[in-house]
Scaffold this active site. Sequence first.
Site, PDB file in Angstrom:
ATOM      1  N   HIS A 153     -24.625  -8.000 -15.076  1.00 60.19           N
ATOM      2  CA  HIS A 153     -23.239  -7.535 -14.874  1.00 60.19           C
ATOM      3  C   HIS A 153     -22.617  -8.143 -13.630  1.00 60.19           C
ATOM      4  O   HIS A 153     -21.698  -7.579 -13.049  1.00 60.19           O
ATOM      5  CB  HIS A 153     -23.164  -6.001 -14.777  1.00 60.19           C
ATOM      6  CG  HIS A 153     -23.978  -5.299 -15.822  1.00 60.19           C
ATOM      7  ND1 HIS A 153     -23.481  -4.964 -17.060  1.00 60.19           N
ATOM      8  CD2 HIS A 153     -25.283  -4.925 -15.824  1.00 60.19           C
ATOM      9  CE1 HIS A 153     -24.432  -4.394 -17.765  1.00 60.19           C
ATOM     10  NE2 HIS A 153     -25.531  -4.360 -17.052  1.00 60.19           N
ATOM     11  N   SER A 274      -7.834 -31.869  -2.408  1.00 60.84           N
ATOM     12  CA  SER A 274      -6.540 -31.350  -2.843  1.00 60.84           C
ATOM     13  C   SER A 274      -5.461 -32.175  -2.162  1.00 60.84           C
ATOM     14  O   SER A 274      -5.640 -32.627  -1.041  1.00 60.84           O
ATOM     15  CB  SER A 274      -6.414 -29.883  -2.449  1.00 60.84           C
ATOM     16  OG  SER A 274      -5.054 -29.532  -2.266  1.00 60.84           O
ATOM     17  N   LYS A 280     -10.208 -28.658   1.040  1.00 52.83           N
ATOM     18  CA  LYS A 280     -10.766 -28.372  -0.288  1.00 52.83           C
ATOM     19  C   LYS A 280     -11.864 -29.319  -0.730  1.00 52.83           C
ATOM     20  O   LYS A 280     -11.834 -30.510  -0.461  1.00 52.83           O
ATOM     21  CB  LYS A 280      -9.635 -28.441  -1.319  1.00 52.83           C
ATOM     22  CG  LYS A 280      -8.657 -27.299  -1.172  1.00 52.83           C
ATOM     23  CD  LYS A 280      -9.189 -26.040  -1.795  1.00 52.83           C
ATOM     24  CE  LYS A 280      -8.351 -25.736  -3.011  1.00 52.83           C
ATOM     25  NZ  LYS A 280      -8.930 -24.750  -3.834  1.00 52.83           N
ATOM     26  N   GLU A 287     -15.613 -27.769 -13.689  1.00 51.30           N
ATOM     27  CA  GLU A 287     -14.498 -27.090 -14.367  1.00 51.30           C
ATOM     28  C   GLU A 287     -14.129 -27.800 -15.660  1.00 51.30           C
ATOM     29  O   GLU A 287     -13.845 -27.166 -16.681  1.00 51.30           O
ATOM     30  CB  GLU A 287     -13.276 -27.038 -13.445  1.00 51.30           C
ATOM     31  CG  GLU A 287     -13.493 -26.204 -12.196  1.00 51.30           C
ATOM     32  CD  GLU A 287     -12.376 -26.440 -11.202  1.00 51.30           C
ATOM     33  OE1 GLU A 287     -11.374 -25.724 -11.265  1.00 51.30           O
ATOM     34  OE2 GLU A 287     -12.497 -27.358 -10.365  1.00 51.30           O
TER      35      GLU A 287
END
Length: 455
Positions: A153, A274, A280, A287
Amino acid sequence: MWGGRFAAGPAAIMEVITPSIDFDKRMAMQDIAGSRAHCRMLALQQIISQFDAEEILRGLDIVEREIKDGTFAFSRKLEDIHLNIENRLKELVGDAAGRLHTARSRNDQVVTDFRLWVREACARAEEGLQELQRALFAQAEKHYATLMPGYTHMQPAQPITFGHHLLAYVEMFYRDRGRFADCSKRLNESPLGAAALAGTPYPIDRDVTAKTLGFARAMRNSLDAVSARDFALEYLAACTIMSTNISRLAAEIVQWSTPAFGFIRLSDAFTTGSSIMPQKRNPDAAELIRGKTGRVLGDFVALASVVKGLVLAYGTDLQEDKERVFDAADTVEVSLAAMAGMIADASVNDTVMRTAAEAGFPTATDLADWVVVKLKKPFREAHHIAGAIVKRAEDARLTLDKLPLKEMQAVEPGITEDVYKVLSLEASVNARMSYGGTAPDRVREQLYFWREKLK
Ligand code: ARG
């Protein structure tokens, strides 16, 4: 090609909707292999002369060279790869070229090419999966005893080792390899010689062409041979399942590499910056791998929808099969390669992982188990005792192994000093010696197994 029956040419829009050459040119080498096998068989069976066969083979060699050199002029007017090659062959060797299509139709030709193509795609997927397994294995070997929080969980559950976690993916990807191997084995039958749909009156030998092309046998039913695309669906299903598996690893990488976790650091080579935020380090590859799962499933759904309800035998609907398969193949191959590179390059922050593993009282189960074994309490009661002790530790802002004995005895007077033996992360992990468990000794056994398998 079929001028005999036609007085007028096709409508302009037909040259937009009909051609498949822009994508089926990817099957050029399979088409040439199929034609060579068919040509040799025709000569062997004395359906065409030896001379014509040699002319055809000579021409096919030239076509092959032109395609490989990039000098072959593909034409949309000639619809597909089959007619493009046949037309060029005619320019090169004249009349003999016209005999190649004896006892053959584009319907059996296209699906022969396609089976050969998918067979190679299965082999590439298996290879890519094995490379990824090797990258995971190498990290697992380094980190077989590295502690990390195990979650259910997404809440801290019990401590595990990072090596154990990585080997879970090695298992998954092994099953994925099995799916591609099964698919390759099942599709490996030759449709060539089914002709348009019903077979042919020429005395062809389908076993010869099957063998030449590396197929295990000729397909038994000519209608099935030209109509079946379940092999392509099976390939897409294997791609889809593999994509769902790899997307889970991708999601973990996104999570592990974010500063709030900081479990791993992706290399510069596998992160992007970025345009606005200078700090970043985005895990773009992970992704994208995660995102591409939808695309691969889409490929499966698209082809399943084409085949559904399609009457036998061939229908041009089936021309829609190739782009979906090519797209899925390209997608899974790039995903596998990117994932393998990302894993191989990642550095693991053992200290951060260990600290994270201490949060959330992950040895509470060990405490309950101690109460069961040492105080002979039923597990349900022990669970309650351990829960009350966790509550005290939480209030005192201490981990269970730092909580004073008298605090525990306030809940259960029978608890002794001996309990501390089971409350550390190491003790917890080492105790999970059941087969398949996370104990470093068990993980090492799994590593021995995989070292042999991945040789
Ligand atoms: N380009 C076609 C395909 O991809 C080849 C077979 C076409 N056969 C036909 N009779 N139109 O399926």
